[in-house]
Design a protein around this motif. Structure first.
Motif, short mmCIF file in Angstrom:
data_model
loop_
_atom_site.label_atom_id
_atom_site.label_comp_id
_atom_site.label_asym_id
_atom_site.label_seq_id
_atom_site.Cartn_x
_atom_site.Cartn_y
_atom_site.Cartn_z
N GLU A 120 0.83 -1.20 0.00
CA GLU A 120 0.00 0.00 0.00
C GLU A 120 0.86 1.25 0.00
OE1 GLU A 120 -3.99 -1.57 2.40
OE2 GLU A 120 -2.36 -0.56 3.46
N ARG A 121 1.90 1.22 0.78
CA ARG A 121 2.78 2.39 0.88
C ARG A 121 3.46 2.67 -0.46
NH1 ARG A 121 6.72 3.76 5.97
NH2 ARG A 121 7.58 5.72 5.17
N ALA A 122 4.01 1.64 -1.07
CA ALA A 122 4.69 1.83 -2.35
C ALA A 122 3.73 2.30 -3.43
CB ALA A 122 5.37 0.52 -2.79
N ALA A 146 -5.14 -4.59 -12.15
CA ALA A 146 -6.41 -4.54 -11.43
C ALA A 146 -6.20 -4.55 -9.92
CB ALA A 146 -7.29 -5.73 -11.84
N THR A 147 -5.28 -5.38 -9.47
CA THR A 147 -4.98 -5.44 -8.03
C THR A 147 -4.38 -4.13 -7.55
OG1 THR A 147 -4.65 -7.83 -8.10
CG2 THR A 147 -3.66 -6.64 -6.26
N VAL A 151 -5.49 -1.66 -4.53
CA VAL A 151 -4.56 -1.28 -3.46
C VAL A 151 -4.46 0.25 -3.37
CG1 VAL A 151 -2.15 -1.34 -2.69
CG2 VAL A 151 -3.24 -3.42 -3.58
N ALA A 152 -4.39 0.89 -4.52
CA ALA A 152 -4.29 2.35 -4.55
C ALA A 152 -5.52 3.00 -3.92
CB ALA A 152 -4.12 2.84 -5.99
N HIS A 153 -6.70 2.47 -4.24
CA HIS A 153 -7.94 3.01 -3.67
C HIS A 153 -7.96 2.82 -2.16
CE1 HIS A 153 -12.19 4.04 -3.30
NE2 HIS A 153 -12.35 2.94 -2.60
N ARG A 154 -7.59 1.64 -1.71
CA ARG A 154 -7.58 1.34 -0.27
C ARG A 154 -6.60 2.25 0.47
NH1 ARG A 154 -7.03 -3.74 -0.83
NH2 ARG A 154 -4.79 -3.95 -0.45
N ALA A 155 -5.40 2.41 -0.09
CA ALA A 155 -4.39 3.26 0.55
C ALA A 155 -4.82 4.72 0.56
CB ALA A 155 -3.05 3.10 -0.18
N ARG A 160 -6.55 9.46 3.45
CA ARG A 160 -7.51 10.57 3.49
C ARG A 160 -8.24 10.64 4.83
NH1 ARG A 160 -11.23 10.03 -1.32
NH2 ARG A 160 -9.35 10.76 -2.41
N ALA A 161 -8.55 9.47 5.39
CA ALA A 161 -9.30 9.44 6.65
C ALA A 161 -8.45 9.88 7.84
CB ALA A 161 -9.83 8.03 6.90
N ARG A 162 -7.14 9.79 7.71
CA ARG A 162 -6.27 10.05 8.85
C ARG A 162 -5.38 11.29 8.73
NH1 ARG A 162 -7.49 5.00 8.21
NH2 ARG A 162 -7.70 3.57 9.98
N ARG A 163 -5.24 11.82 7.52
CA ARG A 163 -4.31 12.94 7.35
C ARG A 163 -4.93 14.22 7.88
NH1 ARG A 163 -4.15 13.33 0.96
NH2 ARG A 163 -1.97 13.79 1.27
N ARG A 164 -4.08 15.02 8.46
CA ARG A 164 -4.48 16.37 8.84
C ARG A 164 -4.32 17.28 7.63
NH1 ARG A 164 -1.06 15.02 13.14
NH2 ARG A 164 0.59 16.34 12.27
N ARG A 165 -5.12 18.30 7.59
CA ARG A 165 -5.03 19.23 6.47
C ARG A 165 -3.65 19.89 6.48
NH1 ARG A 165 -9.14 24.27 5.06
NH2 ARG A 165 -8.16 24.84 3.07
N PHE A 166 -2.98 19.83 5.34
CA PHE A 166 -1.62 20.38 5.23
C PHE A 166 -1.71 21.84 4.79
CE2 PHE A 166 2.36 21.19 2.92
CZ PHE A 166 3.28 20.82 3.88
#
Length: 296
Positions: A120-122, A146-147, A151-155, A160-166
């Motif tokens: 996910e990170r990569a 496809a995979t 993975v990109a969508h999940r990451a 998005r759910a955890r990042r603070r606004r930069f």
């Protein structure tokens, strides 16, 4: 093709390749090792078969970075206290003209990326930061297109759910707050320190158990001020020397006594300091000797 051409192509793209690997690993020293190993592999490649040098080298270093990340997983699980990425020393305002690049190497983002799986990170780094096509990313991580899309969508959703606004702080405000902080730290002005700290300011220290540091994050202005008083020995001017630097495109301080005591990154929002990242593990301070170049 000559060895000189291999070196020329690799050197031209080195800032980009370093940035990719650093964002995957969070380690300057390990990134250097990955680039060295990748170059040895690159030197054996028949350049006549390379249609896109940038994509080819990005795939090569990503594969090596993923190998290194998986190999270090056990060490990170057994790490004593909080684990923080190695500080990345930059020239002043190195990434300031590119907000996306600045955010991608920020300590807050790198800490967030630690919550992703290696794949996910990569995938997130290659797609969201560097804009590589899915087929190139698939080749880099050894999965189907496809995979990789999944993975990109999940990451992306996870981040998005955890990042603070930069929100980059303007240079004048940053300079003023840092100057006031350094003055308060050097003179023992506790009231001055408290005035600069957000009520919910957090202090996260990484010592690896090799030096004295809080093993869990400290939250709250009064508690963090107490940590600062103890660390900077505010009643004993002259014992320590504080230098202002740019790490991870964030205001930072290098604290030196008889030896390098640590690197302290400062996040500012709303005119106050909201986060301190204190890297005190001596092993993670080795790369602070010279600034690096980053690119995307």
């Amino acid at each position: 093709m000559s060895t000189d051409e291999h070196a020329e192509r690799f050197t031209l793209l080195r800032p980009l390749l370093f940035t990719i690997v650093y964002e995957i690993l969070g380690s300057v020293t390990e990134s250097d090792d990955v680039l060295q190993n990748s170059y040895l592999r690159w030197a054996e490649v028949d350049l006549a078969r390379v249609r896109d040098t940038k994509s080819y080298l990005a795939r090569l270093v990503t594969r090596q970075a993923l190998n290194a990340l998986r190999a270090s997983a056990r060490r990170r699980e057994e790490y004593v206290g909080s684990w923080l990425p190695e500080p990345l020393l930059l020239e002043e305002n190195d990434a300031s003209a590119d907000v996306l690049l600045a955010e991608s190497v920020s300590m807050a983002m790198l800490v967030l990326l630690e919550t992703l799986t290696p794949d996910e990170r990569a995938v997130f780094v290659l797609r969201e930061v560097f804009g590589f096509e899915y087929h190139d990313i698939a080749a880099a991580v050894g999965k189907s297109v496809a995979t990789v899309r999944q993975v990109a969508h999940r990451a992306r959703e996870h981040v998005r759910a955890r990042r603070r606004r930069f929100e980059p702080v303007d240079a004048a405000t940053t300079a003023r707050i840092i100057e006031q902080f350094m003055t308060a730290a050097a003179t023992g002005d506790l009231a001055g320190l408290l005035a600069l700290l957000a009520p919910d300011v957090a202090w996260t220290a990484d010592s690896g158990g090799k030096t004295t540091a809080a093993r869990r994050p400290v939250v709250g202005a009064e508690k963090v001020a107490a940590v600062l008083v103890n660390l900077f020995r505010l009643g004993r001017p002259g014992d320590l020397r504080i230098e202002r630097v740019n790490c991870n495109n964030t205001p930072a301080m290098v604290l030196r006594g008889e030896r390098l005591e640590g690197v302290f990154l400062i996040e500012i929002a709303g005119g106050r300091i909201t986060n301190f990242y204190a890297i005190r593990n001596p092993d993670k301070l080795l790369a602070v000797a010279a600034p690096r170049q980053i690119s995307r």
